[in-house]
Scaffold this motif. Structure first.
Motif, mmCIF file in Angstrom:
data_model
loop_
_atom_site.group_PDB
_atom_site.id
_atom_site.type_symbol
_atom_site.label_atom_id
_atom_site.label_comp_id
_atom_site.label_asym_id
_atom_site.label_seq_id
_atom_site.Cartn_x
_atom_site.Cartn_y
_atom_site.Cartn_z
ATOM 1 N N SER A 47 -78.289 -1.388 -25.713
ATOM 2 C CA SER A 47 -79.163 -0.195 -25.751
ATOM 3 C C SER A 47 -79.369 0.419 -24.297
ATOM 4 N N ASN A 48 -79.618 -0.662 -23.430
ATOM 5 C CA ASN A 48 -79.626 -0.094 -21.918
ATOM 6 C C ASN A 48 -78.423 0.522 -21.400
ATOM 7 N N LEU A 49 -77.388 -0.232 -21.777
ATOM 8 C CA LEU A 49 -75.799 0.422 -21.125
ATOM 9 C C LEU A 49 -75.892 1.856 -21.951
ATOM 10 N N SER A 50 -76.031 1.813 -23.202
ATOM 11 C CA SER A 50 -75.919 3.477 -23.893
ATOM 12 C C SER A 50 -76.822 4.316 -23.161
ATOM 13 N N GLN A 51 -78.052 3.932 -22.963
ATOM 14 C CA GLN A 51 -78.846 5.006 -22.243
ATOM 15 C C GLN A 51 -78.413 5.493 -20.853
ATOM 16 N N GLN A 52 -77.920 4.378 -20.188
ATOM 17 C CA GLN A 52 -77.376 4.813 -18.508
ATOM 18 C C GLN A 52 -76.039 5.740 -18.997
ATOM 19 N N LEU A 53 -75.169 5.269 -19.857
ATOM 20 C CA LEU A 53 -73.992 6.115 -20.043
ATOM 21 C C LEU A 53 -74.429 7.513 -20.582
ATOM 22 N N ALA A 54 -75.471 7.647 -21.375
ATOM 23 C CA ALA A 54 -75.703 8.916 -21.595
ATOM 24 C C ALA A 54 -76.210 9.878 -20.600
ATOM 25 N N VAL A 55 -76.818 9.281 -19.432
ATOM 26 C CA VAL A 55 -77.471 10.009 -18.377
ATOM 27 C C VAL A 55 -76.068 10.321 -17.561
ATOM 28 N N LEU A 56 -75.182 9.567 -17.545
ATOM 29 C CA LEU A 56 -73.870 9.780 -16.618
ATOM 30 C C LEU A 56 -73.277 10.965 -17.414
ATOM 31 N N ARG A 57 -73.012 10.809 -18.813
ATOM 32 C CA ARG A 57 -72.332 11.765 -19.584
ATOM 33 C C ARG A 57 -73.032 13.094 -19.468
ATOM 34 N N ARG A 58 -74.367 13.203 -19.524
ATOM 35 C CA ARG A 58 -74.820 14.403 -19.736
ATOM 36 C C ARG A 58 -74.872 15.157 -17.866
ATOM 37 N N SER A 59 -74.835 14.321 -17.052
ATOM 38 C CA SER A 59 -74.616 14.919 -15.863
ATOM 39 C C SER A 59 -73.236 15.261 -15.364
ATOM 40 N N GLY A 60 -72.327 14.883 -16.358
ATOM 41 C CA GLY A 60 -71.018 15.528 -16.134
ATOM 42 C C GLY A 60 -70.170 14.607 -15.149
ATOM 43 N N ILE A 61 -70.614 13.199 -14.717
ATOM 44 C CA ILE A 61 -70.047 12.476 -13.802
ATOM 45 C C ILE A 61 -68.886 11.691 -14.635
ATOM 46 N N VAL A 62 -69.097 11.341 -15.851
ATOM 47 C CA VAL A 62 -68.246 10.627 -16.621
ATOM 48 C C VAL A 62 -67.879 11.528 -17.760
ATOM 49 N N THR A 63 -66.754 11.106 -18.576
ATOM 50 C CA THR A 63 -66.355 11.711 -19.865
ATOM 51 C C THR A 63 -66.157 10.716 -20.726
ATOM 52 N N ALA A 64 -66.443 10.742 -22.093
ATOM 53 C CA ALA A 64 -66.265 9.777 -23.370
ATOM 54 C C ALA A 64 -65.170 10.387 -24.210
ATOM 55 N N THR A 65 -64.483 9.599 -24.529
ATOM 56 C CA THR A 65 -63.508 10.048 -25.594
ATOM 57 C C THR A 65 -63.589 8.763 -26.667
ATOM 58 N N ARG A 66 -63.612 9.227 -27.948
ATOM 59 C CA ARG A 66 -63.743 8.401 -29.162
ATOM 60 C C ARG A 66 -62.305 8.423 -29.728
ATOM 61 N N GLY A 67 -61.977 7.067 -30.105
ATOM 62 C CA GLY A 67 -60.794 6.801 -30.632
ATOM 63 C C GLY A 67 -61.294 5.783 -31.947
ATOM 64 N N GLY A 68 -61.462 6.279 -33.035
ATOM 65 C CA GLY A 68 -61.940 5.583 -34.219
ATOM 66 C C GLY A 68 -63.393 5.064 -33.798
ATOM 67 N N SER A 69 -63.540 3.783 -33.965
ATOM 68 C CA SER A 69 -64.719 3.321 -33.553
ATOM 69 C C SER A 69 -65.040 2.745 -32.255
ATOM 70 N N THR A 70 -63.948 3.377 -31.217
ATOM 71 C CA THR A 70 -64.088 2.734 -30.042
ATOM 72 C C THR A 70 -64.474 3.983 -29.144
ATOM 73 N N VAL A 71 -65.478 3.715 -28.090
ATOM 74 C CA VAL A 71 -65.624 5.059 -27.171
ATOM 75 C C VAL A 71 -65.011 4.566 -25.608
ATOM 76 N N VAL A 72 -64.302 5.483 -25.127
ATOM 77 C CA VAL A 72 -63.701 5.024 -23.772
ATOM 78 C C VAL A 72 -64.334 5.877 -22.850
ATOM 79 N N TYR A 73 -64.822 5.358 -21.840
ATOM 80 C CA TYR A 73 -65.425 6.154 -20.815
ATOM 81 C C TYR A 73 -64.288 6.404 -19.249
ATOM 82 N N GLU A 74 -64.515 7.349 -18.756
ATOM 83 C CA GLU A 74 -63.880 7.335 -17.432
ATOM 84 C C GLU A 74 -64.368 8.606 -16.575
ATOM 85 N N LEU A 75 -64.092 8.389 -15.232
ATOM 86 C CA LEU A 75 -64.715 9.248 -14.314
ATOM 87 C C LEU A 75 -64.116 10.726 -14.506
#
Length: 116
Positions: A47-75
């Motif tokens: 849950s903590n990682l999810s919160q921090q990833l959400a902050v990074l995603r909202r800021s636009g510093i990372v992007t997330a791509t969903r493939g099935g049940s897997t979410v992949v993050y990248e700069l």
């Protein structure tokens, strides 16, 4: 009224100001990673990682791509890796300076004891 640039910069650095976010960005420098790999590499609750990833995603510093049940993050861009590299160089200089100061303090303490 537009936000002054210095305030936007301060907000950007506040967004970076969390150890988990910095660790995520460091890990993503080597390429995209699924959340499960980030969880394995970082000792935090999901849950903590999810919160921090959400902050990074909202800021636009990372992007997330969903493939099935897997979410992949990248700069979102190479500038982040460059910023982290610059931070490492700055810290190296600062810590070297602190090490030199500590050595001077130890020498001064040794001299004080020798004359006492």
């Amino acid at each position: 009224m537009p936000v002054p640039l210095y305030e936007a910069k301060a907000e950007f650095f506040r967004m970076l100001g969390h150890p988990v976010r910095i660790r995520v960005l460091e890990l993503l420098q080597d390429g995209p990673l699924p959340v499960r790999d980030l969880l394995t590499a970082i000792d935090v609750e999901p849950s903590n990682l999810s919160q921090q990833l959400a902050v990074l995603r909202r800021s636009g510093i990372v992007t997330a791509t969903r493939g099935g049940s897997t979410v992949v993050y990248e700069l979102a861009g190479g500038d982040v890796a460059e910023l982290l590299s610059s931070a490492r160089r700055i810290l190296s200089v600062l810590l070297a300076g602190q090490s030199e100061l500590l050595e001077q303090l130890r020498e001064a303490e040794g001299e004080r004891k020798a004359t006492a």
